[in-house]
Write an enzyme that holds these catalytic residues in place. Structure first.
Site, short mmCIF file in Angstrom:
data_model
loop_
_atom_site.label_atom_id
_atom_site.label_comp_id
_atom_site.label_asym_id
_atom_site.label_seq_id
_atom_site.Cartn_x
_atom_site.Cartn_y
_atom_site.Cartn_z
N TYR A 275 -3.99 3.96 6.39
CA TYR A 275 -4.76 3.30 7.44
C TYR A 275 -5.78 3.85 8.11
CZ TYR A 275 -0.28 0.73 7.52
OH TYR A 275 0.58 -0.19 7.10
N LYS B 221 0.80 -1.10 -0.13
CA LYS B 221 -0.12 -0.10 0.05
C LYS B 221 0.91 1.22 -0.04
CE LYS B 221 0.55 1.89 3.55
NZ LYS B 221 1.78 2.66 4.03
#
Ligand code: NAD
Length: 368
Positions: free
Chosen positions: A213, A128
């Site tokens: 996140y 990511k």
């Protein structure tokens, strides 16, 4: 849906479906990963996790540093033919030991190595954020689809027991009707020369790193897709660390149910937190998404209660993630954090930046 997801993840270890010929020839039944990028995550976190995996093994390394690559290969018993440079990476096509390529490179290199891996006939795990733009993310999905290969994003929190339990509690109504989620993630950036602070390699600042996140938490805790976003940025551009990328950015997501999520990321303070408020109680995690040491509790009527997740397989979130993609390759199932899931985040990331730039709310549902 989340119960299905959790059951699927936790039961993955029990599956013993047929493995491809190369794994069968090796005799251990495990599929082989090539790790691309021997940096702090690829070398420091992922490679040591293969010892915790039931279905995955280290099969090759790809690095720009031949001495480091040789040392790592020697430590893990890999033959010389399983060491690649970035220039000769495409030779990996001819290596039957490698089933999956794991891209652990700076963000702006994710698209190139995912597409090259798919064209070499390998499945892909990509770190990511999936890419630095929606257009890149779409081209990665198209390349993997065309090659008939799986694409999974390294969203390890979907394999982390506290986050899985928080999702289960939230989605089964433990806090009542979900009204609000807050998530804040950050750490203090030091050296201004790091790639994370160079836009050409990172694609952006804290949002492209820890902000992912916060964004993920808002989506997996509500279980909804946002319909609008309003964002604001605060960066001291005279600070040499932040000449090219943002330090702090906050954004509010609006969900169809009426729930709101207040999210934030920054590169000038350490924080790691998820809070969900419902009309019957709250669910809190702090730290929420660390590699280890996460904590969770629920709150109701002024009382707090610590929560431990139910015991699962003795695997770490990293091993669970690695083995999940192997099981998807074997069964044909889509990864629970597929390329499309990464693309959904990239669309929101672009809208967050646009909202902060233009000083207005951006609709995500196509409405004016
Ligand atoms: P890092 O700087 O420690 O490692 C990057 C690696 O890429 C190094 O081996 C470096 O040599 C190599 N590289 C190749 N070309 C490069 C170039 N032009 N410039 C700089 N490095 C180059 O970074 P990292 O912390 O390992 O992060 C790698 C990826 O992993 C990022 O996408 C990051 O977002 C992701 N990450 C994910 C997690 C997680 O918990 N899922 C944690 C840390 C990092």
């Amino acid at each position: 849906m989340e119960l299905d997801r959790r059951d699927f993840v936790l039961s993955a270890a029990a599956l013993t479906l047929g493995a491809p010929a190369c794994a069968a020839q090796r005799g251990d039944g495990k599929l082989g990963y090539a790790i691309v990028g021997l940096g702090s995550y690829g070398l420091g976190m992922i490679i040591p996790q293969f010892k915790n995996c039931e279905h995955s093994r280290l099969a090759a390394v790809v690095s720009g540093d031949p001495a480091k690559a040789r040392r790592v290969a020697d430590e893990h018993g890999l033959p010389a033919r399983s060491i690649y440079s970035y220039a000769d990476f495409d030779r990996i096509r001819d290596n039957p030991d490698v089933d999956i390529v794991y891209v652990c490179l700076p963000n702006a290199m994710h698209a190139e190595y995912t597409i090259r891996a798919a064209r070499a006939g390998k499945h892909v795990m990509c770190e990511k954020p999936m890419a630095v733009s929606v257009a890149e993310a779409e081209s990665m999905i198209a390349a993997c689809r065309q090659a008939k290969r799986k694409l999974m994003i390294g969203y390890r929190c979907h394999f982390e027991p506290f986050n899985l339990e928080a999702m289960r509690l939230a989605h089964t109504g433990a806090a009542g009707k979900i009204r609000y989620v807050r998530s804040e993630h950050g750490f203090v950036q030091g050296d201004p020369s790091r790639w994370r602070l160079k836009r050409a390699l990172s694609g952006g600042g804290s949002l492209m790193d820890m902000g992912v996140y916060s964004l993920q938490a808002a989506r997996y805790m509500t279980g909804e897709e946002p319909v609008a976003v309003t964002a604001r940025e605060s960066t001291d551009r005279s600070d040499p660390r932040f000449r090219e990328v943002e330090d702090m950015i906050e954004w509010t997501l609006e969900f169809p149910s009426g729930a709101l999520a207040g999210c934030q990321s920054m590169y000038s303070a350490n924080q790691n937190r998820i809070l969900l408020m419902g009309d019957k109680g709250r669910i809190e995690l702090e730290p929420a998404t660390r590699y280890e040491g996460n904590r969770m509790w629920t709150g109701k009527d002024g009382r707090e209660q610590a929560v431990s997740p139910p015991p699962g397989p003795a695997r770490t979130q990293f091993a669970g993630q690695l083995d999940h993609l192997v099981q998807c390759v074997r069964t044909g199932a889509e990864p629970i954090v597929s390329g499309e899931e990464g693309l959904r985040d990239m669309r929101i990331v672009e809208a967050i930046y646009r909202s902060a730039r233009e000083g207005r709310t951006i609709r995500l549902d196509g409405r004016a």
